[in-house]
Design a protein around this motif. Structure first.
Motif, PDB file in Angstrom:
ATOM      1  N   LEU A  54      44.076  32.805  41.305  1.00 38.59           N
ATOM      2  CA  LEU A  54      43.128  33.414  40.555  1.00 38.59           C
ATOM      3  C   LEU A  54      42.326  32.703  39.570  1.00 38.59           C
ATOM      4  CD1 LEU A  54      45.189  36.565  39.384  1.00 38.59           C
ATOM      5  CD2 LEU A  54      43.112  36.612  40.691  1.00 38.59           C
ATOM      6  N   GLN A  55      43.030  31.601  38.989  1.00 37.40           N
ATOM      7  CA  GLN A  55      42.374  30.582  38.219  1.00 37.40           C
ATOM      8  C   GLN A  55      41.228  29.878  39.094  1.00 37.40           C
ATOM      9  OE1 GLN A  55      44.826  27.788  36.087  1.00 37.40           O
ATOM     10  NE2 GLN A  55      43.189  26.184  36.564  1.00 37.40           N
ATOM     11  N   SER A  56      41.470  29.546  40.234  1.00 40.99           N
ATOM     12  CA  SER A  56      40.245  29.143  41.311  1.00 40.99           C
ATOM     13  C   SER A  56      39.099  30.179  41.406  1.00 40.99           C
ATOM     14  CB  SER A  56      41.048  28.695  42.409  1.00 40.99           C
ATOM     15  OG  SER A  56      42.049  27.706  42.495  1.00 40.99           O
ATOM     16  N   LEU A  57      39.517  31.342  41.622  1.00 42.66           N
ATOM     17  CA  LEU A  57      38.437  32.281  41.968  1.00 42.66           C
ATOM     18  C   LEU A  57      37.671  32.507  40.526  1.00 42.66           C
ATOM     19  CD1 LEU A  57      40.046  35.258  43.925  1.00 42.66           C
ATOM     20  CD2 LEU A  57      38.716  33.234  44.838  1.00 42.66           C
ATOM     21  N   ILE A  58      38.188  32.681  39.479  1.00 37.79           N
ATOM     22  CA  ILE A  58      37.606  32.919  38.197  1.00 37.79           C
ATOM     23  C   ILE A  58      36.753  31.462  37.966  1.00 37.79           C
ATOM     24  CG2 ILE A  58      38.059  32.966  35.826  1.00 37.79           C
ATOM     25  CD1 ILE A  58      40.631  34.634  36.245  1.00 37.79           C
ATOM     26  N   THR A  59      36.969  30.509  38.165  1.00 38.30           N
ATOM     27  CA  THR A  59      36.015  29.436  37.858  1.00 38.30           C
ATOM     28  C   THR A  59      34.682  29.607  38.512  1.00 38.30           C
ATOM     29  OG1 THR A  59      36.911  27.927  39.603  1.00 38.30           O
ATOM     30  CG2 THR A  59      37.870  27.591  37.327  1.00 38.30           C
ATOM     31  N   ARG A  60      34.894  29.964  39.882  1.00 37.35           N
ATOM     32  CA  ARG A  60      33.632  30.362  40.650  1.00 37.35           C
ATOM     33  C   ARG A  60      32.894  31.661  40.375  1.00 37.35           C
ATOM     34  NH1 ARG A  60      30.503  27.240  41.436  1.00 37.35           N
ATOM     35  NH2 ARG A  60      29.623  28.631  42.967  1.00 37.35           N
ATOM     36  N   MET A  61      33.759  32.740  40.114  1.00 39.30           N
ATOM     37  CA  MET A  61      33.187  33.995  39.569  1.00 39.30           C
ATOM     38  C   MET A  61      32.321  33.749  38.288  1.00 39.30           C
ATOM     39  SD  MET A  61      35.573  36.947  40.765  1.00 39.30           S
ATOM     40  CE  MET A  61      37.257  36.411  39.995  1.00 39.30           C
ATOM     41  N   GLU A  62      32.944  32.849  37.544  1.00 41.91           N
ATOM     42  CA  GLU A  62      32.288  32.825  35.904  1.00 41.91           C
ATOM     43  C   GLU A  62      30.800  32.000  35.974  1.00 41.91           C
ATOM     44  OE1 GLU A  62      33.330  33.335  32.536  1.00 41.91           O
ATOM     45  OE2 GLU A  62      34.588  34.713  33.820  1.00 41.91           O
ATOM     46  N   VAL A  63      31.021  31.183  36.953  1.00 45.40           N
ATOM     47  CA  VAL A  63      29.604  30.371  37.415  1.00 45.40           C
ATOM     48  C   VAL A  63      28.599  31.233  38.325  1.00 45.40           C
ATOM     49  CG1 VAL A  63      28.618  28.492  38.790  1.00 45.40           C
ATOM     50  CG2 VAL A  63      30.888  28.011  37.591  1.00 45.40           C
ATOM     51  N   MET A  64      29.111  31.992  39.100  1.00 49.34           N
ATOM     52  CA  MET A  64      28.112  32.882  39.989  1.00 49.34           C
ATOM     53  C   MET A  64      27.381  34.146  38.771  1.00 49.34           C
ATOM     54  SD  MET A  64      29.818  32.921  43.781  1.00 49.34           S
ATOM     55  CE  MET A  64      31.554  33.540  43.237  1.00 49.34           C
ATOM     56  N   SER A  65      28.333  34.533  38.074  1.00 49.77           N
ATOM     57  CA  SER A  65      27.878  35.854  37.191  1.00 49.77           C
ATOM     58  C   SER A  65      26.772  35.150  36.091  1.00 49.77           C
ATOM     59  CB  SER A  65      29.067  36.556  36.672  1.00 49.77           C
ATOM     60  OG  SER A  65      29.871  36.798  37.679  1.00 49.77           O
ATOM     61  N   GLU A  66      25.980  35.867  35.840  1.00 48.90           N
ATOM     62  CA  GLU A  66      24.939  35.610  34.955  1.00 48.90           C
ATOM     63  C   GLU A  66      25.358  36.186  33.397  1.00 48.90           C
ATOM     64  OE1 GLU A  66      21.081  36.556  35.941  1.00 48.90           O
ATOM     65  OE2 GLU A  66      20.835  34.971  37.403  1.00 48.90           O
ATOM     66  N   GLY A  67      25.865  37.147  33.785  1.00 44.16           N
ATOM     67  CA  GLY A  67      26.413  38.156  32.586  1.00 44.16           C
ATOM     68  C   GLY A  67      27.788  38.548  32.917  1.00 44.16           C
ATOM     69  N   ARG A  68      28.128  39.596  32.104  1.00 45.26           N
ATOM     70  CA  ARG A  68      29.413  40.241  32.205  1.00 45.26           C
ATOM     71  C   ARG A  68      29.742  40.779  33.496  1.00 45.26           C
ATOM     72  NH1 ARG A  68      30.832  44.509  27.706  1.00 45.26           N
ATOM     73  NH2 ARG A  68      28.911  45.296  28.264  1.00 45.26           N
TER      74      ARG A  68
END
Length: 353
Positions: free
Chosen positions: A204-218
């Motif tokens: 999950l931590q690995s996925l989150i690091t990328r999702m956070e970058v790919m998402s401009e907002g919430r």
């Protein structure tokens, strides 16, 4: 609000030595159910099953071009990330983190600087069976996994005995803390309550690091209602609830910053979510490719063709590497040690040390 749909494969809880499921991983895709339904109908117009399932589709060679085409469209037109890890290597990495690193930490060495822990784990995983004796190395890893689960004095004694039963003088910098010293700081780290060999948090931590970058907002996350993914829900909610302002650098291209842009997580029935079904296709193909490349399975999609579909920032893998210089460069300036302690002490329980 954007929604990433997630599905996982290969989850066996604390048991990272499971012979039938060598690899574990998960995929996240930012796609609506409407777009997902359109793509499924486009690539599988004659589908009769109630939902799209990768394992069922990949068994028939006639479906292979359609699956490749579907994945190509997903990776080209939507924000995606897939994570895959070799669970036996992950157990070896945990061994280094908890049965070795505390010994050096007490003596003033930053074991995570430049990815030294990763390099040592790679060396131990790849050379350990030859240098330490294959049966002895396997017994050591089994004893470590058991000690991480049971936390009993008997399990810890058996772990030390297993280390001493190896040809540990061949790798004294790795096995010495247990075999020579039975280092109390290492045994204490292994005994930490709630600390297990379950790698769901790492996935999950690995996925989150990328999702956070790919998402401009919430954004939010939706995943299937399986029992395995209930663990993911609990971990994701803890990440969401943590509202401190702090950031850690993990590698050359990843960092983790709180508070997250992720604001909500929900479980859905995959039969009612074409988008979750597509996440199943992505992770199913990745795990199948990993098994085929490792020589553990055969059949299904061509592994090289599957991996060629991914851009560098769409695929994360945690496997051993002997390119130590490249790994050192990639992990230079990493704050992995600080991140481990921070998550343990502030998000998921008591500190490791």
């Amino acid at each position: 609000m954007n929604c990433f749909r997630i599905d996982e494969s290969g989850y066996t809880g604390f048991d990272l030595l499971n012979a039938d499921q060598r690899f574990q991983g998960a995929s996240a895709i930012a796609i609506s159910d409407e777009d997902a339904d359109r793509l499924i109908k486009q690539h599988f117009p004659k589908l009769q099953a109630p939902e799209l399932k990768y394992r069922a589709l990949s068994r028939r060679e006639a479906n292979h071009p359609r699956l490749i085409g579907l994945m190509r469209d997903l990776l080209s037109d939507f924000r995606c990330v897939t994570y895959v890890c070799d669970k036996r290597f992950m157990l070896t990495l945990m061994f280094v983190d908890y049965a070795v690193e505390p010994f050096y930490y007490e003596r003033g060495f930053d074991f995570y600087a430049g990815g030294q822990n990763y390099a040592m784990a790679s060396m131990l995983h790849m050379a350990g069976p030859t240098l330490l004796g294959k049966p002895q190395f396997e017994a050591l890893m089994a004893a470590f996994q058991r000690s991480m689960k049971e936390k009993s004095e008997e399990a810890l004694r058996d772990l030390v005995a297993a280390a001493r039963a190896t040809n540990w003088m061949e790798l004294p910098e790795v096995l010495g803390p247990l075999a020579k010293y039975a280092a109390p700081e290492c045994l204490e780290a292994i005994s930490t309550p709630d600390l297990t060999t379950d790698v769901a948090l790492i996935v999950l931590q690995s996925l989150i690091t990328r999702m956070e970058v790919m998402s401009e907002g919430r954004y939010r996350v939706a995943h299937d209602q399986s029992k395995n993914l209930q663990t993911y829900t609990e971990f994701l909610q803890r990440f969401i609830d943590h509202d401190a302002n702090v950031e850690f650098r993990a590698t050359e291209i990843t960092s983790l910053k709180f508070p997250l842009k992720l604001t909500a997580v929900e479980q859905v029935d995959s039969k009612d979510s074409p988008a979750v079904q597509l996440a199943d296709v992505m992770i199913g193909a990745a795990i199948e490719a990993a098994n085929n490349l490792a020589g553990l399975r055969s059949g299904g999609l061509d592994a090289e063709q599957v991996l060629s579909l991914y851009a560098d920032d769409q695929f994360i893998h945690m496997v051993p590497s002997i390119d130590f210089e490249e790994q050192k460069r990639f992990r230079q300036g990493s704050q992995s040690g600080e991140l481990i302690d921070y998550l343990a002490g502030n998000v998921f329980g008591p500190k490791k040390r």
